[in-house]
Design a protein around this motif. Structure first.
Motif, mmCIF file in Angstrom:
data_model
loop_
_atom_site.group_PDB
_atom_site.id
_atom_site.type_symbol
_atom_site.label_atom_id
_atom_site.label_comp_id
_atom_site.label_asym_id
_atom_site.label_seq_id
_atom_site.Cartn_x
_atom_site.Cartn_y
_atom_site.Cartn_z
ATOM 1 N N CYS A 44 0.863 -1.187 0.000
ATOM 2 C CA CYS A 44 0.000 0.000 0.000
ATOM 3 C C CYS A 44 0.897 1.234 0.000
ATOM 4 C CB CYS A 44 -0.924 0.011 1.219
ATOM 5 S SG CYS A 44 -2.052 1.431 1.235
ATOM 6 N N ASN A 45 0.926 1.920 -1.113
ATOM 7 C CA ASN A 45 1.799 3.087 -1.264
ATOM 8 C C ASN A 45 1.109 4.329 -0.703
ATOM 9 O OD1 ASN A 45 3.911 4.716 -1.986
ATOM 10 N ND2 ASN A 45 3.317 4.896 -4.146
ATOM 11 N N ALA A 46 1.050 4.384 0.629
ATOM 12 C CA ALA A 46 0.377 5.508 1.289
ATOM 13 C C ALA A 46 1.049 5.765 2.637
ATOM 14 C CB ALA A 46 -1.104 5.209 1.474
ATOM 15 N N PRO A 47 1.895 6.804 2.727
ATOM 16 C CA PRO A 47 2.512 7.136 4.015
ATOM 17 C C PRO A 47 1.446 7.387 5.082
ATOM 18 C CG PRO A 47 3.554 8.344 2.222
ATOM 19 C CD PRO A 47 2.345 7.687 1.630
ATOM 20 N N GLY A 48 1.692 6.869 6.267
ATOM 21 C CA GLY A 48 0.712 7.009 7.341
ATOM 22 C C GLY A 48 -0.523 6.160 7.131
ATOM 23 N N ALA A 49 -0.362 5.063 6.388
ATOM 24 C CA ALA A 49 -1.502 4.210 6.043
ATOM 25 C C ALA A 49 -2.141 3.596 7.279
ATOM 26 C CB ALA A 49 -1.041 3.110 5.093
ATOM 27 N N GLN A 50 -3.457 3.426 7.204
ATOM 28 C CA GLN A 50 -4.211 2.752 8.252
ATOM 29 C C GLN A 50 -4.965 1.585 7.608
ATOM 30 O OE1 GLN A 50 -6.694 5.791 9.964
ATOM 31 N NE2 GLN A 50 -5.024 6.680 11.162
ATOM 32 N N TRP A 51 -4.860 0.418 8.247
ATOM 33 C CA TRP A 51 -5.462 -0.795 7.691
ATOM 34 C C TRP A 51 -6.714 -1.183 8.470
ATOM 35 C CZ3 TRP A 51 -3.945 -3.550 3.382
ATOM 36 C CH2 TRP A 51 -2.731 -3.160 2.793
ATOM 37 N N GLN A 52 -7.684 -1.708 7.749
ATOM 38 C CA GLN A 52 -8.927 -2.199 8.335
ATOM 39 C C GLN A 52 -9.167 -3.617 7.831
ATOM 40 O OE1 GLN A 52 -12.568 -0.432 6.931
ATOM 41 N NE2 GLN A 52 -13.594 -0.687 8.906
ATOM 42 N N PHE A 53 -9.541 -4.501 8.757
ATOM 43 C CA PHE A 53 -9.770 -5.908 8.420
ATOM 44 C C PHE A 53 -11.237 -6.234 8.624
ATOM 45 C CE2 PHE A 53 -9.617 -10.410 10.223
ATOM 46 C CZ PHE A 53 -9.742 -11.006 8.974
ATOM 47 N N LEU A 54 -11.884 -6.816 7.597
ATOM 48 C CA LEU A 54 -13.286 -7.209 7.659
ATOM 49 C C LEU A 54 -13.393 -8.712 7.451
ATOM 50 C CD1 LEU A 54 -14.751 -4.389 5.371
ATOM 51 C CD2 LEU A 54 -14.700 -4.422 7.857
ATOM 52 N N PRO A 84 -0.478 -16.275 8.809
ATOM 53 C CA PRO A 84 -1.931 -16.088 8.704
ATOM 54 C C PRO A 84 -2.674 -17.412 8.858
ATOM 55 C CG PRO A 84 -0.891 -15.954 6.537
ATOM 56 C CD PRO A 84 0.214 -15.993 7.535
ATOM 57 N N LEU A 85 -3.810 -17.350 9.486
ATOM 58 C CA LEU A 85 -4.651 -18.519 9.706
ATOM 59 C C LEU A 85 -5.842 -18.479 8.753
ATOM 60 C CD1 LEU A 85 -4.722 -18.478 13.616
ATOM 61 C CD2 LEU A 85 -3.224 -19.841 12.136
ATOM 62 N N PRO A 86 -6.520 -19.616 8.561
ATOM 63 C CA PRO A 86 -7.748 -19.580 7.749
ATOM 64 C C PRO A 86 -8.775 -18.582 8.288
ATOM 65 C CG PRO A 86 -7.027 -21.852 8.040
ATOM 66 C CD PRO A 86 -6.138 -21.011 8.903
ATOM 67 N N SER A 87 -8.746 -18.348 9.599
ATOM 68 C CA SER A 87 -9.689 -17.388 10.195
ATOM 69 C C SER A 87 -9.366 -15.946 9.820
ATOM 70 C CB SER A 87 -9.677 -17.531 11.722
ATOM 71 O OG SER A 87 -8.381 -17.290 12.240
ATOM 72 N N HIS A 88 -8.198 -15.710 9.210
ATOM 73 C CA HIS A 88 -7.852 -14.364 8.763
ATOM 74 C C HIS A 88 -8.336 -14.085 7.346
ATOM 75 C CE1 HIS A 88 -4.513 -14.688 11.935
ATOM 76 N NE2 HIS A 88 -5.416 -13.859 12.387
ATOM 77 N N THR A 89 -9.138 -15.000 6.809
ATOM 78 C CA THR A 89 -9.778 -14.767 5.510
ATOM 79 C C THR A 89 -10.709 -13.565 5.622
ATOM 80 O OG1 THR A 89 -9.657 -17.064 4.785
ATOM 81 C CG2 THR A 89 -11.419 -15.724 3.851
ATOM 82 N N GLY A 90 -10.631 -12.655 4.653
ATOM 83 C CA GLY A 90 -11.485 -11.484 4.692
ATOM 84 C C GLY A 90 -10.987 -10.368 3.795
#
Length: 362
Positions: A44-54, A84-90
């Motif tokens: 992700c080419n974005a300084p100060g990036a914030q990630w969200q997991f769904l 990563p685990l299968p539960s991290h699918t999303g």
């Protein structure tokens, strides 16, 4: 080509697997399947990036924070996901510092424990397409990635390709299985990823450098070796004393002194005997592991001692006999001298009494 600087750093740093980088060239939205337990980096080419997991919950998505032990936002904005685990699918959304969405990754981490491995030379067949029990309109198939590079040059080697479980419904675009199913409680032996291996032969175009070694320390007589930069997404080759370790031998049961870990494409190798092990990634020599065994110097003396023992025992017996003979002679001489001394004293005493008697008569 893999950087030489990484090889130099491996002298000073512990050897670990290299995370596999994931990006979506010219796109802001990716949908893909990957394997669990293999580290990745989401670009992700974005300084100060914030990630969200769904996480998928049937028709809705539940938001989760990426402040997770196995997820780390790097300084350049990329997201490192370890084991990563299968539960991290999303869905993984990357937003810039102003909250604007920059990248969106829809990832199905398929369970590597259920990986189905086949080798073409052994006439082993991959999984066949099947219909889902949910509906006759849905069928499961394997979406195959391109063949990876041959893991060896100049001599026969092996190459592998990965296949992921996909579901297609009528004319809809196919989707990775668990992105499609969400949290649907459905089990089938067909819902799993695959790895196929075949023999290959290509010419060499480069020379490589040796840089590392290892020491056996396991009490049960085995040790785990890790190939730097190795990954299930890259071609990896192991050699033991210049002999190639192949999936064909392992799958056919011919290999008994080593085990390549299928969960990471053979990046980890369990060894059960001393040898010189070398690993290659994309045909480049990454490491040489020279077995070092802790040696007790006294062990080397034991065989020599056992060889010398009969001769030493014989010498000791001869010496003992000589001493006993000497003592016997000394005792005999001492006895004779004692007897002679007593006789001499007795003779002198008798002579003295005779002289005294002569004096009295006179």
């Amino acid at each position: 080509m893999l950087t030489t600087l990484w090889l130099l750093l491996c002298f000073a740093l512990p050897v670990h697997e290299s995370p596999f980088p994931i990006s979506c060239p010219n796109h802001k939205h990716c949908q893909l399947a990957l394997l669990s337990n293999n580290d990745i980096i989401l670009h992700c080419n974005a300084p100060g990036a914030q990630w969200q997991f769904l996480t998928p919950l049937k028709t809705t998505w539940a938001s989760n924070s990426t402040t997770n032990l196995n997820m780390v936002t790097m300084l350049n904005g990329n997201l490192l996901i370890k084991n990563p685990l299968p539960s991290h699918t999303g869905i993984y959304n990357c937003n810039d510092k102003d909250g604007k969405k920059v990248m969106r990754y829809e990832i199905d981490f398929q369970d590597v424990v259920t990986l189905h491995i086949t080798h073409k030379d052994l006439d082993q067949k991959p999984l066949q397409n099947e219909s889902l029990s949910l509906s006759s309109k849905q069928f499961v198939f394997t979406h195959w990635e391109p063949w990876q590079d041959c893991n060896r040059c100049g001599e026969p080697g092996e190459r592998k390709r990965l296949g992921y479980c996909y579901i297609q419904e009528s004319l809809e675009n196919p989707m990775p299985c668990w992105l499609y199913l969400g949290d649907e409680k459905l089990w089938s032996s067909r819902l799993r990823p695959e790895m196929q291996v075949e023999t290959c032969h290509i010419p060499c175009s480069a020379k490589y450098v040796i840089f590392d070694n290892f020491q056996l320390r396991n009490k049960v007589g085995s040790a785990w070796l890790t190939c730097p930069l190795g990954s299930i997404y890259r071609p990896v080759l192991w050699e033991a004393n210049n002999l190639s370790l192949t999936w064909k031998d392992q799958l056919s049961g011919k290999s008994i002194s080593t085990i390549m870990d299928s969960s990471n494409g053979g990046s980890w190798l369990q060894v059960f005997q001393s040898a010189i092990y070398r690993c290659f990634v994309q045909q480049e020599l990454m490491a040489q592991f020279n077995s070092k065994v802790s040696v007790d110097p006294l062990k080397f003396l034991v065989p020599e001692k056992s060889k010398q023992q009969p001769e030493a025992e014989k010498t000791r017996k001869e010496n003992a006999n000589s001493v006993l003979k000497g003592l016997n002679v000394m005792m005999l001489v001492g006895t004779v001298l004692t007897v002679l001394g007593c006789l001499f004293k007795q003779f002198r005493f008798s002579q003295s009494r005779k002289r005294n008697k002569m004096f009295l008569v006179k």
